[in-house]
Design an enzyme around this catalytic site. Structure first.
Site, PDB file in Angstrom:
ATOM      1  N   HIS A  29      -7.796   9.272  -2.134  1.00 37.10           N
ATOM      2  CA  HIS A  29      -7.183   9.215  -0.795  1.00 37.10           C
ATOM      3  C   HIS A  29      -8.121   9.768   0.286  1.00 37.10           C
ATOM      4  O   HIS A  29      -8.239   9.206   1.368  1.00 37.10           O
ATOM      5  CB  HIS A  29      -5.862   9.992  -0.827  1.00 37.10           C
ATOM      6  CG  HIS A  29      -4.873   9.561   0.208  1.00 37.10           C
ATOM      7  ND1 HIS A  29      -3.519   9.571  -0.016  1.00 37.10           N
ATOM      8  CD2 HIS A  29      -5.009   9.112   1.474  1.00 37.10           C
ATOM      9  CE1 HIS A  29      -2.883   9.153   1.071  1.00 37.10           C
ATOM     10  NE2 HIS A  29      -3.768   8.877   1.987  1.00 37.10           N
ATOM     11  N   ASP A  32       0.845  -1.194   0.000  1.00 40.91           N
ATOM     12  CA  ASP A  32       0.000   0.000   0.000  1.00 40.91           C
ATOM     13  C   ASP A  32       0.886   1.251   0.000  1.00 40.91           C
ATOM     14  O   ASP A  32       1.661   1.469   0.937  1.00 40.91           O
ATOM     15  CB  ASP A  32      -0.872   0.001   1.268  1.00 40.91           C
ATOM     16  CG  ASP A  32      -1.822   1.197   1.289  1.00 40.91           C
ATOM     17  OD1 ASP A  32      -2.908   1.082   0.705  1.00 40.91           O
ATOM     18  OD2 ASP A  32      -1.462   2.237   1.877  1.00 40.91           O
TER      19      ASP A  32
HETATM   20  N1  NAP Z   1      -5.590   6.029   3.714  1.00 38.41           N
HETATM   21  C1  NAP Z   1      -5.073   6.807   4.647  1.00 38.41           C
HETATM   22  O1  NAP Z   1      -5.465   7.971   4.826  1.00 38.41           O
HETATM   23  C2  NAP Z   1      -3.975   6.268   5.517  1.00 38.41           C
HETATM   24  C3  NAP Z   1      -3.577   6.975   6.664  1.00 38.41           C
HETATM   25  C4  NAP Z   1      -2.549   6.440   7.445  1.00 38.41           C
HETATM   26  C5  NAP Z   1      -1.967   5.236   7.095  1.00 38.41           C
HETATM   27  N2  NAP Z   1      -2.363   4.573   5.966  1.00 38.41           N
HETATM   28  C6  NAP Z   1      -1.748   3.276   5.552  1.00 38.41           C
HETATM   29  O2  NAP Z   1      -1.814   2.377   6.654  1.00 38.41           O
HETATM   30  C7  NAP Z   1      -0.508   1.872   6.917  1.00 38.41           C
HETATM   31  C8  NAP Z   1      -0.354   1.502   8.379  1.00 38.41           C
HETATM   32  O3  NAP Z   1      -0.640   2.602   9.222  1.00 38.41           O
HETATM   33  P1  NAP Z   1       0.421   3.239  10.228  1.00 38.41           P
HETATM   34  O4  NAP Z   1       1.755   3.128   9.613  1.00 38.41           O
HETATM   35  O5  NAP Z   1      -0.075   4.570  10.630  1.00 38.41           O
HETATM   36  O6  NAP Z   1       0.294   2.379  11.547  1.00 38.41           O
HETATM   37  P2  NAP Z   1       0.272   0.857  12.049  1.00 38.41           P
HETATM   38  O7  NAP Z   1       0.557  -0.089  10.942  1.00 38.41           O
HETATM   39  O8  NAP Z   1      -0.975   0.685  12.833  1.00 38.41           O
HETATM   40  O9  NAP Z   1       1.454   0.893  13.107  1.00 38.41           O
HETATM   41  C9  NAP Z   1       2.794   0.979  12.742  1.00 38.41           C
HETATM   42  C10 NAP Z   1       3.592   0.943  14.031  1.00 38.41           C
HETATM   43  O10 NAP Z   1       3.374  -0.308  14.698  1.00 38.41           O
HETATM   44  C11 NAP Z   1       4.622  -0.926  14.930  1.00 38.41           C
HETATM   45  N3  NAP Z   1       4.446  -2.362  14.747  1.00 38.41           N
HETATM   46  C12 NAP Z   1       4.332  -3.019  13.549  1.00 38.41           C
HETATM   47  N4  NAP Z   1       4.188  -4.342  13.767  1.00 38.41           N
HETATM   48  C13 NAP Z   1       4.213  -4.533  15.112  1.00 38.41           C
HETATM   49  C14 NAP Z   1       4.135  -5.668  15.924  1.00 38.41           C
HETATM   50  N5  NAP Z   1       3.996  -6.898  15.402  1.00 38.41           N
HETATM   51  N6  NAP Z   1       4.195  -5.501  17.260  1.00 38.41           N
HETATM   52  C15 NAP Z   1       4.340  -4.242  17.795  1.00 38.41           C
HETATM   53  N7  NAP Z   1       4.425  -3.126  17.076  1.00 38.41           N
HETATM   54  C16 NAP Z   1       4.359  -3.264  15.725  1.00 38.41           C
HETATM   55  C17 NAP Z   1       5.586  -0.357  13.918  1.00 38.41           C
HETATM   56  O11 NAP Z   1       6.891  -0.426  14.446  1.00 38.41           O
HETATM   57  P3  NAP Z   1       8.219  -0.664  13.530  1.00 38.41           P
HETATM   58  O12 NAP Z   1       8.047   0.166  12.287  1.00 38.41           O
HETATM   59  O13 NAP Z   1       9.308  -0.207  14.418  1.00 38.41           O
HETATM   60  O14 NAP Z   1       8.323  -2.122  13.221  1.00 38.41           O
HETATM   61  C18 NAP Z   1       5.086   1.073  13.808  1.00 38.41           C
HETATM   62  O15 NAP Z   1       5.587   1.885  14.858  1.00 38.41           O
HETATM   63  C19 NAP Z   1       0.397   3.020   6.464  1.00 38.41           C
HETATM   64  O16 NAP Z   1       1.737   2.619   6.333  1.00 38.41           O
HETATM   65  C20 NAP Z   1      -0.284   3.404   5.169  1.00 38.41           C
HETATM   66  O17 NAP Z   1       0.075   2.493   4.140  1.00 38.41           O
HETATM   67  C21 NAP Z   1      -3.366   5.069   5.177  1.00 38.41           C
END
Ligand code: NAP
Length: 293
Positions: free
Chosen positions: A111, A48
């Site tokens: 988006h 993504d």
């Molecule tokens: N459509 C939209 O408006 C929108 C908005 C925001 C995000 N997104 C998409 O959603 C994706 C995910 O969202 P996000 O990056 O905000 O947050 P997330 O995936 O909920 O959380 C990421 C965080 O969780 C940690 N983590 C990952 N796996 C873990 C595990 N197994 N145990 C403990 N901690 C863990 C990561 O640490 P490490 O990196 O240190 O491993 C990072 O700090 C984004 O990358 C993007 O592609 C879309």
């Protein structure tokens, strides 16, 4: 089993790899590319990204260098708010493909809703879909009223809506509405987002005591419980991870199942708490944010 079939027959892997702010916001370099290569090596085939993330070049290079054929990967990108409109959407799409060095996208999303532009943007996306340059069309952060607007004129019905969704933000009514329309729900920030949003990890769903108790019972990690809670209910998840252990851990969701009681307990954690922006108020700020060249 590991895929969901969208309303046009296209299959999408239930677990995707989120790429926003790998390294830091809008970072696009070898570090980002190598994190994505590690994810592909771990087994992710669904990635993504978005024009706004400023990392589409790294995504494209990672897929090329991984040696995995393009057609075995499912790639999602998104048109940003100030890229919407008839010509602007086509130009944004072409720029996305150029940065990715690809000739089609698997899924292209609006988006965020920009209601005055929605019809033009969607119709531009429909024309790209009809030319087989996009395999499926979808939405992100669309509320029920935004979806109703699209359904009023769409020739191609949206297949997917990506929402902030985690145990502290269930969005139950919206999720049920999407499902009633045959729109698959995907969860962004499924673990409650990265530390880059300034929220300490112990205040996030991934550190919640109820989640920990369920995880201990099933001998899995807290993150696996949250991700399984979604995929078991036919929702897509796109966790982002940089740590090698987290990258691998988030993909290992087979071999255990949550009980109906586990699911109820997790549902009861809802507090309508957002870690990211709210579609009701995001408009002005989003319009000031630009896609890097
Ligand atoms: N459509 C939209 O408006 C929108 C908005 C925001 C995000 N997104 C998409 O959603 C994706 C995910 O969202 P996000 O990056 O905000 O947050 P997330 O995936 O909920 O959380 C990421 C965080 O969780 C940690 N983590 C990952 N796996 C873990 C595990 N197994 N145990 C403990 N901690 C863990 C990561 O640490 P490490 O990196 O240190 O491993 C990072 O700090 C984004 O990358 C993007 O592609 C879309």
């Amino acid at each position: 089993m590991n895929d969901i079939t969208l309303n046009n027959g296209v299959k999408i892997p239930k677990v995707g790899f989120g790429t926003a702010a790998i390294g830091s916001w809008q970072q696009d370099d070898d570090y980002v590319k190598n994190v994505i290569i590690s994810a592909i090596e771990a087994g992710y085939r669904h990635i993504d990204t978005a024009s706004l993330y400023g990392n589409e070049r790294s995504v494209g290079r990672a897929i090329k260098e991984s040696g995995i054929p393009r057609e075995e990967c499912f790639i999602t990108s998104k048109v940003w708010d100030n890229e919407q409109g008839t010509k602007a959407t086509i130009a944004a799409f072409e720029n996305t493909l150029k940065r990715l060095e690809m000739d089609y996208l698997d899924l292209y999303l609006i988006h965020w809703p920009v209601p005055e532009k929605t019809q033009e943007t969607w119709q531009a996306m429909e024309s790209l879909y009809e030319q087989n340059r996009i395999r499926a069309l979808g939405l992100s952060n669309f509320r029920q009223s935004d979806i109703e607007q699209i359904l009023g004129f769409a020739k191609v019905k949206p297949a997917y809506n990506q929402l902030e969704l985690h145990p502290y933000l269930l969005q139950k009514e919206l999720t049920e509405y999407c499902e009633s329309q045959g729109i698959v729900v995907a969860c962004w920030s499924p673990l409650g987002s990265g530390t880059w949003r300034g929220i300490p990890i112990d205040e996030k769903p991934v550190s919640d005591q109820t989640i920990s108790d369920i995880a201990t019972k099933h001998s899995v990690s807290n993150a696996q419980v949250i991700l399984k809670w979604n995929v078991q209910q036919n929702r897509i998840v796109i966790p982002k991870a940089e740590s090698p252990n987290n990258i691998i851990n988030n993909l290992l969701l087979d071999g255990f199942g949550l009980t109906a009681e586990d699911i109820t307990q997790i549902n009861e954690l809802n507090r309508n708490q957002r870690f990211g922006a709210d579609p009701d108020t995001a408009y002005e700020e989003n319009m000031q944010m630009n896609v890097p060249a």
